[in-house]
Design a protein around this motif. Structure first.
Motif, PDB file in Angstrom:
ATOM      1  N   ALA A  26       1.139  -1.091  -0.177  1.00 40.11           N
ATOM      2  CA  ALA A  26      -0.270  -0.188   0.254  1.00 40.11           C
ATOM      3  C   ALA A  26       1.116   0.797   0.234  1.00 40.11           C
ATOM      4  O   ALA A  26       0.052   2.278  -0.748  1.00 40.11           O
ATOM      5  N   LYS A  27       2.086   1.056   0.597  1.00 40.90           N
ATOM      6  CA  LYS A  27       2.989   2.774   0.362  1.00 40.90           C
ATOM      7  C   LYS A  27       4.372   2.144   0.018  1.00 40.90           C
ATOM      8  O   LYS A  27       5.104   1.522   2.004  1.00 40.90           O
ATOM      9  N   PRO A  28       4.418   1.599  -0.681  1.00 42.67           N
ATOM     10  CA  PRO A  28       5.881   1.112  -1.322  1.00 42.67           C
ATOM     11  C   PRO A  28       7.426   1.991  -1.230  1.00 42.67           C
ATOM     12  O   PRO A  28       6.946   3.267  -0.552  1.00 42.67           O
ATOM     13  N   ARG A  29       8.462   1.734  -0.717  1.00 43.74           N
ATOM     14  CA  ARG A  29       9.322   2.460  -0.927  1.00 43.74           C
ATOM     15  C   ARG A  29       9.835   2.707  -1.741  1.00 43.74           C
ATOM     16  O   ARG A  29      10.390   2.119  -3.489  1.00 43.74           O
ATOM     17  N   LEU A  30      10.379   4.269  -2.226  1.00 44.22           N
ATOM     18  CA  LEU A  30      10.759   5.245  -3.324  1.00 44.22           C
ATOM     19  C   LEU A  30      12.268   5.479  -2.902  1.00 44.22           C
ATOM     20  O   LEU A  30      12.669   6.551  -2.395  1.00 44.22           O
ATOM     21  N   SER A  31      13.393   4.290  -3.895  1.00 42.82           N
ATOM     22  CA  SER A  31      14.755   3.629  -4.006  1.00 42.82           C
ATOM     23  C   SER A  31      15.046   4.878  -4.633  1.00 42.82           C
ATOM     24  O   SER A  31      14.721   4.682  -6.119  1.00 42.82           O
ATOM     25  N   VAL A  32      16.055   5.764  -4.363  1.00 44.17           N
ATOM     26  CA  VAL A  32      16.961   6.615  -5.289  1.00 44.17           C
ATOM     27  C   VAL A  32      18.198   5.813  -5.686  1.00 44.17           C
ATOM     28  O   VAL A  32      18.642   5.653  -4.400  1.00 44.17           O
ATOM     29  N   PHE A  33      18.633   5.765  -6.989  1.00 45.65           N
ATOM     30  CA  PHE A  33      19.914   5.623  -6.778  1.00 45.65           C
ATOM     31  C   PHE A  33      20.552   6.982  -7.998  1.00 45.65           C
ATOM     32  O   PHE A  33      20.649   6.553  -9.139  1.00 45.65           O
ATOM     33  N   ARG A  34      21.884   7.448  -7.707  1.00 40.23           N
ATOM     34  CA  ARG A  34      22.424   8.215  -8.998  1.00 40.23           C
ATOM     35  C   ARG A  34      23.729   7.219  -9.057  1.00 40.23           C
ATOM     36  O   ARG A  34      24.703   7.067  -8.091  1.00 40.23           O
ATOM     37  N   SER A  35      24.439   7.259 -10.141  1.00 40.11           N
ATOM     38  CA  SER A  35      25.592   6.465 -10.466  1.00 40.11           C
ATOM     39  C   SER A  35      26.358   8.471 -10.814  1.00 40.11           C
ATOM     40  O   SER A  35      25.708   9.451 -10.967  1.00 40.11           O
ATOM     41  N   TYR A  36      27.193   8.648 -11.356  1.00 45.18           N
ATOM     42  CA  TYR A  36      27.855   9.963 -11.983  1.00 45.18           C
ATOM     43  C   TYR A  36      26.660  10.302 -13.223  1.00 45.18           C
ATOM     44  O   TYR A  36      26.341  11.256 -13.985  1.00 45.18           O
ATOM     45  N   ARG A  37      26.848   9.414 -14.156  1.00 44.63           N
ATOM     46  CA  ARG A  37      25.907   9.671 -15.731  1.00 44.63           C
ATOM     47  C   ARG A  37      24.320   9.565 -16.166  1.00 44.63           C
ATOM     48  O   ARG A  37      23.712  10.313 -15.872  1.00 44.63           O
ATOM     49  N   HIS A  38      23.839   7.905 -14.983  1.00 43.45           N
ATOM     50  CA  HIS A  38      22.518   8.245 -14.162  1.00 43.45           C
ATOM     51  C   HIS A  38      21.546   8.236 -13.279  1.00 43.45           C
ATOM     52  O   HIS A  38      22.770   8.318 -12.478  1.00 43.45           O
ATOM     53  N   ILE A  39      20.492   8.416 -13.452  1.00 48.10           N
ATOM     54  CA  ILE A  39      20.185   8.477 -11.748  1.00 48.10           C
ATOM     55  C   ILE A  39      18.567   7.373 -12.731  1.00 48.10           C
ATOM     56  O   ILE A  39      17.837   7.387 -13.472  1.00 48.10           O
TER      57      ILE A  39
END
Length: 130
Positions: A26-39
């Motif tokens: 119902a309330k998922p985790r919004l996980s972020v990963f960023r590399s040098y070039r991409h997100i």
């Protein structure tokens, strides 16, 4: 500080944050990963251990928006922030397809600054609530 130490410190911060938050269907985790070039951004249900949706700046070119996946590694920081904003709007669209309106934001050990902040702003504008 060498790159290895920097990565280890980020991973340590991420483990500390992840010990306190968890996503559900119902309330998922919004996980972020960023590399040098991409997100990249994912909606994750931690109870089932499943990724519900995933998007990245590479998907922007497929969606007909400005080409984010250029071969050039010399993107300007302002351009990267705007790409992060578009990725946030794209993950919000994916969440809407799944009928998800609320998420738990997991910044992945990164500072809430720059591209990560713009991704969160884009997701909020797309209709997600944190």
């Amino acid at each position: 500080m060498n790159p290895k130490e920097k990565k280890e410190k980020r991973e340590r911060r991420h483990r500390r944050v992840r010990g306190k938050i968890s996503g559900t269907a119902a309330k998922p985790r919004l996980s972020v990963f960023r590399s040098y070039r991409h997100i990249y951004a994912q909606l994750i249900d931690d109870e089932k251990g499943k990724t519900l949706a995933a998007v990245s700046d590479l998907d922007l070119g497929k969606a007909g928006k400005k080409a984010a996946g250029k071969k050039s590694s010399s993107k300007k920081e302002g351009e990267k922030k705007e790409i992060g904003y578009e990725v946030g709007k794209l993950i919000a669209q994916e969440a809407a397809k799944l009928k998800v309106t609320e998420v738990i934001f997991d910044r992945g050990g990164y500072k809430y600054h720059g591209r990560v902040r713009r991704l969160a702003e884009g997701a909020r504008e797309g209709g997600l609530k944190f």
